[in-house]
Design an enzyme around this catalytic site. Structure first.
Site, PDB file in Angstrom:
ATOM      1  N   ARG A 261      -6.941  -7.056  -1.861  1.00  0.00           N
ATOM      2  CA  ARG A 261      -5.940  -7.476  -2.830  1.00  0.00           C
ATOM      3  C   ARG A 261      -5.683  -8.968  -2.692  1.00  0.00           C
ATOM      4  O   ARG A 261      -5.529  -9.485  -1.589  1.00  0.00           O
ATOM      5  CB  ARG A 261      -4.635  -6.689  -2.624  1.00  0.00           C
ATOM      6  CG  ARG A 261      -4.828  -5.188  -2.778  1.00  0.00           C
ATOM      7  CD  ARG A 261      -3.554  -4.391  -2.578  1.00  0.00           C
ATOM      8  NE  ARG A 261      -3.821  -2.959  -2.670  1.00  0.00           N
ATOM      9  CZ  ARG A 261      -2.893  -2.015  -2.546  1.00  0.00           C
ATOM     10  NH1 ARG A 261      -1.634  -2.347  -2.325  1.00  0.00           N
ATOM     11  NH2 ARG A 261      -3.236  -0.732  -2.642  1.00  0.00           N
ATOM     12  N   ARG A 276       1.444  -7.924   4.809  1.00  0.00           N
ATOM     13  CA  ARG A 276       0.872  -8.159   3.483  1.00  0.00           C
ATOM     14  C   ARG A 276      -0.399  -8.979   3.665  1.00  0.00           C
ATOM     15  O   ARG A 276      -0.337 -10.182   3.958  1.00  0.00           O
ATOM     16  CB  ARG A 276       1.874  -8.905   2.593  1.00  0.00           C
ATOM     17  CG  ARG A 276       1.503  -8.910   1.106  1.00  0.00           C
ATOM     18  CD  ARG A 276       2.490  -9.760   0.322  1.00  0.00           C
ATOM     19  NE  ARG A 276       3.841  -9.241   0.368  1.00  0.00           N
ATOM     20  CZ  ARG A 276       4.341  -8.359  -0.490  1.00  0.00           C
ATOM     21  NH1 ARG A 276       3.585  -7.890  -1.463  1.00  0.00           N
ATOM     22  NH2 ARG A 276       5.594  -7.953  -0.378  1.00  0.00           N
ATOM     23  N   GLU A 348       7.553  -0.064   2.572  1.00  0.00           N
ATOM     24  CA  GLU A 348       6.651   0.983   2.077  1.00  0.00           C
ATOM     25  C   GLU A 348       5.466   1.189   3.010  1.00  0.00           C
ATOM     26  O   GLU A 348       4.783   0.253   3.392  1.00  0.00           O
ATOM     27  CB  GLU A 348       6.134   0.617   0.688  1.00  0.00           C
ATOM     28  CG  GLU A 348       5.144   1.613   0.117  1.00  0.00           C
ATOM     29  CD  GLU A 348       4.394   1.090  -1.091  1.00  0.00           C
ATOM     30  OE1 GLU A 348       3.287   1.595  -1.359  1.00  0.00           O
ATOM     31  OE2 GLU A 348       4.904   0.163  -1.764  1.00  0.00           O
ATOM     32  N   SER A 351       2.677   5.990  -0.650  1.00  0.00           N
ATOM     33  CA  SER A 351       3.212   6.315  -1.975  1.00  0.00           C
ATOM     34  C   SER A 351       2.342   7.406  -2.574  1.00  0.00           C
ATOM     35  O   SER A 351       1.171   7.562  -2.211  1.00  0.00           O
ATOM     36  CB  SER A 351       3.228   5.080  -2.885  1.00  0.00           C
ATOM     37  OG  SER A 351       1.909   4.662  -3.169  1.00  0.00           O
ATOM     38  N   ARG A 388       0.069  -1.661   7.897  1.00  0.00           N
ATOM     39  CA  ARG A 388       1.524  -1.438   7.914  1.00  0.00           C
ATOM     40  C   ARG A 388       1.905  -0.311   8.860  1.00  0.00           C
ATOM     41  O   ARG A 388       2.971  -0.355   9.485  1.00  0.00           O
ATOM     42  CB  ARG A 388       2.023  -1.138   6.503  1.00  0.00           C
ATOM     43  CG  ARG A 388       2.008  -2.358   5.600  1.00  0.00           C
ATOM     44  CD  ARG A 388       2.854  -2.169   4.377  1.00  0.00           C
ATOM     45  NE  ARG A 388       2.883  -3.388   3.569  1.00  0.00           N
ATOM     46  CZ  ARG A 388       3.748  -3.628   2.600  1.00  0.00           C
ATOM     47  NH1 ARG A 388       4.671  -2.721   2.317  1.00  0.00           N
ATOM     48  NH2 ARG A 388       3.710  -4.745   1.915  1.00  0.00           N
TER      49      ARG A 388
END
Length: 424
Positions: A261, A276, A348, A351, A388
């Protein structure tokens, strides 16, 4: 894309969904107008085409001057039919583009609003009270250095900002997480997959990612290929252009892949550490089922995510994500957010989204049912995003001397109960 019948029969429902997402209702009106224009061009084309066929029969039976006159009319009519056919194709393309411009119709239960308008559904475990234990928690960057687990300096030297090396017990910890995630997935009936991280544009567009996050996607220069940000993309396209037998549903896959990403728009956010990053590995659950069963399956995916976080002994909460924070394919999404002690907030970790038949329509994935063929539903759910999760484990289970207690579920994979600091 959405079911055209919903747009035609209940446009106000689609407008309400747009409003919940914080979007204009104009795309709905544009799509309805495009649909009407398309219908008109089809009628005009078919009328003239029928006339052309009828005149062809007359020409075959006519003679002399009558035949010559009919041939002249036929030639003019053929040109008109060709023009009308081109108009029909253009109207069809305009209708398809307008339909694709509308995100999935949100579930009635999905909260309205943006990123901050989520609803907390459940909180599991109280965050650890380090003050009561008499020491200040270290962040994952310092712990990573002490354990010889994370090398950010050399990651930046070799690849640039937001890159890293996992070394020693850091690498072992990721592999342990992969093994635990895949073991759990296998035990509940998922087929394990190693998925490609490069896909064609059809796969990226079909899953909605060129609508949702085009600026965040890496494209390979000179190649008609994209790097995926999640294995949801290749797994959604896995059965593209196929008809699945109803008795083979649900089809559940647990896919491992690297994810890439750009993190566009995140300038200044989480610039330190591995919260991130531009690349991370992930185990993603992906399911094909019926639309009717997708709602119950969504709850199952959430329960499997919670089970995994319970095995890691983390404090977390479950949120119902607001409509404005959904991707275009999802009607509803649940996030599991783990408590990160040094940030003093939940972040987070996993999900899960129900996309109903939105992606299946774009990718032409159908099921063969007793009443005929129709689109299936697709769902996705993160089982473990490595970086994460490593952050949450290190910070949550750290001890005063910089060592980290290994959650019991991971001990057999790591062969130890504690990660000890390495000698400098």
């Amino acid at each position: 894309m959405i079911d055209p019948r919903i747009l035609r029969e209940d446009p106000d429902r689609v407008r309400a969904s747009q409003a919940k997402r914080g979007l204009s209702g104009d795309p709905v009106d544009r799509a309805l107008s495009a649909d009407e224009a398309r219908r008109q061009t089809i009628m005009a084309f078919e009328a003239r085409r029928a006339e052309q066929k009828s005149m062809g029969k007359q020409v075959a039976q006519a003679k002399g001057e009558e035949k010559a006159a009919l041939l002249a009319q036929t030639k003019a009519l053929a040109a008109e039919v060709k023009t009308l056919e081109a108009a029909q194709d253009a109207a069809e393309a305009e209708w398809t583009a307008a339909l694709k411009g509308i995100p999935n119709v949100t579930a009635e239960e999905t909260p309205a609003g943006g990123e901050d308008d989520f609803v907390v559904l459940e909180t599991v475990r109280e965050p650890r009270d380090f003050a009561a234990e008499g020491f200040e928690p270290r962040d994952h960057i310092e712990l990573g250095r002490m354990l010889g687990a994370i090398d950010l300096d050399r990651g930046a030297k070799v690849s640039g900002s937001r890159f890293y090396f996992l070394t020693g017990v850091g690498a072992e910890l990721e592999l342990a997480l992969v093994n635990l995630a895949m073991e759990q997935a296998r035990e509940v009936g998922f087929t394990q997959v190693i998925a490609p991280s490069l896909v064609r544009p059809q796969a990226m567009e079909g899953t909605g990612f060129l609508d949702q996050a085009a600026d965040d996607v890496y494209r390979i220069d000179g190649e008609d290929l994209y790097l995926v940000g999640t294995s949801e993309v290749p797994m959604a396209a896995y059965h593209s252009d196929e008809i699945l037998d109803a008795d083979t549903l649900p089809r559940r896959y647990a896919a491992f892949s690297p994810c890439f990403r750009k993190e566009a728009g995140s300038h200044g956010k989480d610039t330190r550490g591995i919260i991130r990053v531009h690349w991370f590995d992930k185990v993603e659950m992906f399911v094909y089922t019926t639309v009717e069963e997708s709602y119950a399956e969504h709850q199952r995916l959430l329960e499997w995510e919670k089970l995994f976080l319970d095995k890691l002994e983390l404090a977390y909460r479950v949120i119902d994500v607001a409509a404005g924070d959904l991707g275009p394919s999802a009607i509803r999404k649940f996030d599991c957010e783990a408590w990160i002690p040094t940030q003093g907030k939940y972040r987070e970790l996993t999900s899960t989204s129900n996309c109903t038949d939105f992606q299946a329509r774009r990718l032409d994935i159908r099921g063969r049912f007793p009443d005929g063929t129709k689109q299936v539903a697709t769902l996705n759910g993160t089982l473990c995003a490595m970086t994460r999760t490593i952050v949450a484990i290190l910070e949550t289970h750290q001890q005063a001397d910089g060592s980290v207690r290994v959650p019991q579920a991971l001990q057999r994979f790591l062969g130890r109960e504690v990660l000890e600091p390495v000698a400098k």
